[in-house]
Design a protein around this motif. Structure first.
Motif, PDB file in Angstrom:
ATOM      1  N   VAL A   1       0.692  -0.992  -0.012  1.00 18.77           N
ATOM      2  CA  VAL A   1      -0.092  -0.114  -0.523  1.00 18.77           C
ATOM      3  C   VAL A   1       1.024   1.155  -0.027  1.00 18.77           C
ATOM      4  CG1 VAL A   1      -1.902   1.356   1.213  1.00 18.77           C
ATOM      5  CG2 VAL A   1      -1.566  -1.257   1.112  1.00 18.77           C
ATOM      6  N   ALA A   2       2.002   1.738   1.066  1.00 16.57           N
ATOM      7  CA  ALA A   2       2.547   2.635   0.853  1.00 16.57           C
ATOM      8  C   ALA A   2       3.306   2.375  -0.219  1.00 16.57           C
ATOM      9  CB  ALA A   2       3.491   2.341   2.514  1.00 16.57           C
ATOM     10  N   LEU A   3       4.378   1.769  -0.902  1.00 13.26           N
ATOM     11  CA  LEU A   3       4.586   1.256  -2.470  1.00 13.26           C
ATOM     12  C   LEU A   3       4.081   1.820  -3.766  1.00 13.26           C
ATOM     13  CD1 LEU A   3       7.332   0.941  -3.776  1.00 13.26           C
ATOM     14  CD2 LEU A   3       6.379  -1.604  -3.812  1.00 13.26           C
ATOM     15  N   THR A   4       1.938   2.101  -3.260  1.00 13.40           N
ATOM     16  CA  THR A   4       1.591   2.240  -4.630  1.00 13.40           C
ATOM     17  C   THR A   4       1.283   3.733  -4.605  1.00 13.40           C
ATOM     18  OG1 THR A   4       0.246   0.072  -4.422  1.00 13.40           O
ATOM     19  CG2 THR A   4      -0.617   2.026  -4.979  1.00 13.40           C
ATOM     20  N   ALA A   5       1.194   4.166  -2.580  1.00 10.49           N
ATOM     21  CA  ALA A   5       1.305   5.216  -2.590  1.00 10.49           C
ATOM     22  C   ALA A   5       2.373   6.128  -3.293  1.00 10.49           C
ATOM     23  CB  ALA A   5       0.873   5.959  -1.102  1.00 10.49           C
TER      24      ALA A   5
ATOM     25  N   ALA B   1       3.467  -2.656  -7.166  1.00  3.01           N
ATOM     26  CA  ALA B   1       3.750  -2.978  -6.368  1.00  3.01           C
ATOM     27  C   ALA B   1       3.311  -4.140  -5.660  1.00  3.01           C
ATOM     28  CB  ALA B   1       2.754  -1.447  -5.323  1.00  3.01           C
ATOM     29  N   ALA B   2       2.082  -4.600  -5.717  1.00  7.09           N
ATOM     30  CA  ALA B   2       2.167  -6.052  -5.079  1.00  7.09           C
ATOM     31  C   ALA B   2       3.286  -7.088  -5.193  1.00  7.09           C
ATOM     32  CB  ALA B   2       0.617  -6.111  -5.911  1.00  7.09           C
ATOM     33  N   PHE B   3       3.118  -6.840  -6.558  1.00  5.02           N
ATOM     34  CA  PHE B   3       4.251  -8.193  -7.441  1.00  5.02           C
ATOM     35  C   PHE B   3       5.407  -7.723  -7.003  1.00  5.02           C
ATOM     36  CE2 PHE B   3       3.865  -6.839 -11.689  1.00  5.02           C
ATOM     37  CZ  PHE B   3       5.429  -5.990 -12.111  1.00  5.02           C
ATOM     38  N   VAL B   4       6.470  -5.896  -6.118  1.00  4.57           N
ATOM     39  CA  VAL B   4       7.415  -5.715  -5.826  1.00  4.57           C
ATOM     40  C   VAL B   4       7.775  -6.479  -4.526  1.00  4.57           C
ATOM     41  CG1 VAL B   4       8.408  -3.933  -5.497  1.00  4.57           C
ATOM     42  CG2 VAL B   4       8.172  -4.224  -8.279  1.00  4.57           C
TER      43      VAL B   4
ATOM     44  N   ILE C   1      -5.443  -4.009  -2.345  1.00  9.60           N
ATOM     45  CA  ILE C   1      -4.038  -4.295  -2.696  1.00  9.60           C
ATOM     46  C   ILE C   1      -2.859  -5.369  -1.585  1.00  9.60           C
ATOM     47  CG2 ILE C   1      -1.216  -2.898  -3.014  1.00  9.60           C
ATOM     48  CD1 ILE C   1      -3.250  -0.205  -2.947  1.00  9.60           C
ATOM     49  N   ARG C   2      -3.474  -5.442  -0.461  1.00 10.37           N
ATOM     50  CA  ARG C   2      -2.846  -6.307  -0.227  1.00 10.37           C
ATOM     51  C   ARG C   2      -3.180  -7.691  -0.404  1.00 10.37           C
ATOM     52  NH1 ARG C   2      -3.753  -1.920   4.379  1.00 10.37           N
ATOM     53  NH2 ARG C   2      -2.117  -1.381   4.598  1.00 10.37           N
ATOM     54  N   GLN C   3      -4.473  -7.855  -0.695  1.00 10.71           N
ATOM     55  CA  GLN C   3      -5.094  -9.080  -0.683  1.00 10.71           C
ATOM     56  C   GLN C   3      -3.699  -9.999  -2.372  1.00 10.71           C
ATOM     57  OE1 GLN C   3      -8.968  -9.079  -1.657  1.00 10.71           O
ATOM     58  NE2 GLN C   3      -9.407 -11.212  -1.641  1.00 10.71           N
ATOM     59  N   LEU C   4      -4.141  -8.695  -3.216  1.00 15.74           N
ATOM     60  CA  LEU C   4      -2.965  -9.016  -4.650  1.00 15.74           C
ATOM     61  C   LEU C   4      -1.666  -9.265  -3.950  1.00 15.74           C
ATOM     62  CD1 LEU C   4      -3.331  -9.149  -7.538  1.00 15.74           C
ATOM     63  CD2 LEU C   4      -2.669  -6.445  -7.444  1.00 15.74           C
ATOM     64  N   LYS C   5      -1.059  -8.863  -3.755  1.00 15.59           N
ATOM     65  CA  LYS C   5       0.034  -8.866  -2.953  1.00 15.59           C
ATOM     66  C   LYS C   5      -0.015 -10.602  -2.404  1.00 15.59           C
ATOM     67  CE  LYS C   5       3.987  -8.655   1.005  1.00 15.59           C
ATOM     68  NZ  LYS C   5       4.098  -7.893   1.349  1.00 15.59           N
TER      69      LYS C   5
END
Length: 382
Positions: free
Chosen positions: A8-12, A110-113, A366-370
């Motif tokens: 989430v922080a990385l997406t932001a 962000a999720a895959f990173v 986003i967390r669910q996708l990670k």
């Protein structure tokens, strides 16, 4: 112990990078810092003014090398005044993060990173994890993923399988994954006739009449009825124009454009031949000269359902409770290039707001996708 990387922080942080195609905007620099700190060997593969990033954890040419592909470039904001939040502010309101690229596809990247970084730190795999991230997916895409794949071929880099993290779900996360895509062809027609007075049409050769006849022929019958994994191909007339301001003048020239989204019953070459046949017929019938220019942004492709798609599907179902449908719907993606390198499927978030004003992503997703991507990595290397 190093804390898990927060997607989430990385997406932001990525949304706050104004990476409107073709600008890098700091997005790939940010990812390179994160990945290098986690032990990934990172290489900038810039070409034609486009920034791209290749990152690998593990040995070059490993027997098993799982790849993620995605992009950090975004489409323009449009009318900034129409947004309720700063398009590059990553504001969170009622559980939704707003910003250009929030859905397409900085949250996916962000999720895959985050999944890849945590995976190699916690359970170093017997193999390699590759991230191929481009800054040229939203434009012509000639110097993005294509440049990365060209560079990989020259340098002995490989992916044995790849997942593209584009949004794939229409309404609910988990409901759809892509195992192929339709091809896309654009044909532009330029007709040249003889200008004349509209009261004396027999003294002119009307290019607009010729174009109307041509468009009617192209739309007369369906291209096909669909194939095993694809819906029927479609042809859409996108413009017919001559720029003529006068009402009593038959113009000398006119233009028209069609876009075809085609399944695996066709190829770009076969459709070009079909189009040219109709052009020749209308030219002979009307005496109007019609020139055609065709551009093919991608051929149709299919990754046949098998072990890889089943692994992804099982991971999605385990994390969401939903078994995704196999689909080939939608537009094109960079999977059309990756399919020439290795088997590829696509899975990502719900894409309802991509390219819209107030583009936004549900933070919980986003967390669910990670978690989904993390499970895919664990299962792949198990």
């Amino acid at each position: 112990m190093t804390a898990p990387l927060d997607p989430v922080a990385l997406t932001a942080a990525l949304i706050r990078c104004p990476s409107v195609t073709p600008e890098e905007g700091g997005a790939l620099q940010l990812l390179e810092r994160e990945l290098s700190a986690a032990g990934f060997a990172c290489t900038r593969v810039d070409r034609g003014g486009i920034a791209n990033l290749f990152a690998r954890w593990g040995a070059r040419g490993a027997n098993r090398s799982f790849g993620f592909n995605g992009h950090t470039d975004v489409v323009p904001v449009g009318d900034a005044a129409a947004w309720t939040q700063d398009p590059f502010g990553a504001a969170v309101v009622d559980g939704w993060m707003y910003g250009r690229g929030a859905t397409d596809m900085k949250s996916g990247v962000a999720a895959f990173v985050a999944a890849a970084v945590d995976f190699v730190r916690e359970t170093p795999p017997d193999g390699a994890v590759v991230l191929a991230i481009t800054g040229d997916e939203e434009d012509v895409a000639t110097d993005g993923t294509v440049a990365l794949l060209d560079w990989m071929a020259r340098n002995g880099e490989r992916m044995t399988h790849c997942l593209v993290g584009e949004p794939t779900c229409p309404e609910r996360i988990g409901e759809m994954m892509k195992i192929g895509r339709r091809g896309s062809l654009t044909a532009r027609f330029a007709a040249t006739g003889v200008q004349g007075h509209s009261a004396y049409p027999h003294r002119a050769k009307n290019p607009m009449s010729a174009l109307v006849k041509l468009m009617a022929r192209l739309e007369d019958k369906p291209l096909d009825e669909g194939t095993g994994h694809f819906d029927a191909s479609t042809l859409a007339i996108t413009t017919i124009d001559c720029g003529n301001p006068a009402t009593n003048v038959i113009p000398a020239k006119g233009k028209a454009t069609v876009n075809i989204r085609f399944n695996d019953a066709h190829s770009g070459a076969s459709l070009t031949e079909w189009l040219q046949g109709h052009v020749n017929a209308v030219q002979q019938e009307t005496g109007v000269r019609i020139e055609m220019a065709v551009s093919i942004s991608g051929e149709s492709f299919l990754t046949p359902p098998g072990d890889f798609s089943a692994l992804v599907r099982a991971a999605v179902q385990a994390e969401t409770g939903v078994a995704p449908d196999y689909s080939t719907s939608g537009g094109t993606s960079d999977a059309r290039f990756v399919k020439d390198h290795c088997p590829v499927v696509e899975f990502g978030l719900v894409g309802k707001t991509m390219h819209q004003v107030d583009e936004r992503v549900e933070v919980a997703q986003i967390r669910q996708l990670k978690a989904i991507y993390s499970r895919i990595l664990r299962d792949y290397f198990a």
